[in-house]
Scaffold this motif. Structure first.
Motif, PDB file in Angstrom:
ATOM      1  N   UNK A  23     -30.576  59.910  39.462  1.00 48.66           N
ATOM      2  CA  UNK A  23     -30.691  58.891  40.499  1.00 48.66           C
ATOM      3  C   UNK A  23     -32.089  58.290  40.497  1.00 48.66           C
ATOM      4  N   UNK A  24     -32.217  57.220  41.251  1.00 50.89           N
ATOM      5  CA  UNK A  24     -33.524  56.636  41.523  1.00 50.89           C
ATOM      6  C   UNK A  24     -33.879  56.998  42.958  1.00 50.89           C
ATOM      7  N   UNK A  25     -34.964  57.720  43.122  1.00 50.07           N
ATOM      8  CA  UNK A  25     -35.467  58.116  44.428  1.00 50.07           C
ATOM      9  C   UNK A  25     -36.718  57.292  44.687  1.00 50.07           C
TER      10      UNK A  25
ATOM     11  N   UNK B 239     -28.730  55.854  39.135  1.00 51.13           N
ATOM     12  CA  UNK B 239     -29.449  55.187  38.065  1.00 51.13           C
ATOM     13  C   UNK B 239     -28.424  54.598  37.091  1.00 51.13           C
ATOM     14  N   UNK B 240     -28.655  53.397  36.580  1.00 49.16           N
ATOM     15  CA  UNK B 240     -27.730  52.851  35.581  1.00 49.16           C
ATOM     16  C   UNK B 240     -27.612  53.789  34.372  1.00 49.16           C
ATOM     17  N   UNK B 241     -26.399  53.881  33.830  1.00 49.10           N
ATOM     18  CA  UNK B 241     -26.117  54.810  32.724  1.00 49.10           C
ATOM     19  C   UNK B 241     -27.102  54.686  31.554  1.00 49.10           C
ATOM     20  N   UNK B 242     -27.381  53.489  31.036  1.00 50.33           N
ATOM     21  CA  UNK B 242     -28.311  53.416  29.895  1.00 50.33           C
ATOM     22  C   UNK B 242     -29.691  54.000  30.222  1.00 50.33           C
ATOM     23  N   UNK B 243     -30.154  53.773  31.444  1.00 51.23           N
ATOM     24  CA  UNK B 243     -31.459  54.319  31.847  1.00 51.23           C
ATOM     25  C   UNK B 243     -31.405  55.833  31.959  1.00 51.23           C
ATOM     26  N   UNK B 244     -30.319  56.359  32.534  1.00 50.62           N
ATOM     27  CA  UNK B 244     -30.165  57.811  32.672  1.00 50.62           C
ATOM     28  C   UNK B 244     -30.146  58.484  31.294  1.00 50.62           C
TER      29      UNK B 244
END
Length: 157
Positions: free
Chosen positions: A53-55, A87-92
């Motif tokens: 995730x993005x926190x 978080x978007x899949x590519x970034x994760x």
């Protein structure tokens, strides 16, 4: 299938006892964690999914039962943030070094702040992804939390 991944190597190096279990990964499954639980013949409360995730705009990790959904509000509070979002899949995949369906909380490229659903601590053992699709690691929930340096909290919706 390789049984040696950054996740398994990291746990072994840390001296954490775990067992490896393989299953037939279904790439067409809508809910990977539930599919893993069914394939393993385990209660979904014991088969934990790992989400990135993005926190407050920075990466974090959350580990919770595969049959539950994360409350972003509770997660943000547990990790001392104001807001959280998936978080978007590519970034994760880029940040963890793993492909979705094979994301482990262990052996990621960079150690992320992590929250584990506190209900997992009531289980005799839990499963987390071993760093590859179709590979799970079985370990004690207390070892999971300790090895990750994770916070435990009620983070499910």
């Amino acid at each position: 299938m390789s049984r040696s991944t950054p996740a398994t190597l990291g746990l072994a190096k840390a001296g954490v006892a775990f067992d490896l279990v393989t299953y037939d990964y279904d790439p067409g499954s809508e809910r990977v964690g539930l599919q893993a639980a069914e394939a393993l013949g385990e209660d979904p409360a014991r088969v934990l999914k790992t989400l990135v995730v993005l926190l407050d705009g920075k990466p974090a990790c959350v580990v919770l039962p595969s049959d539950r959904e994360v409350s972003m509000k509770k997660l943000a509070a547990a990790l001392g943030g104001k807001s959280a979002a998936m978080m978007p899949v590519p970034d994760a995949e880029r940040i963890t070094g793993y492909k979705v369906g094979g994301v482990s909380p262990f052996g990621q490229k960079k150690r992320l702040p992590t929250a584990v659903e506190e209900a997992a601590l009531t289980e005799p053992h839990v499963f987390v992804n071993g760093g590859q699709r179709g590979l799970q690691m079985r370990l004690a929930p207390a070892d999971l939390v300790a090895a990750l340096g994770a916070k435990t909290a009620s983070i499910v919706a």
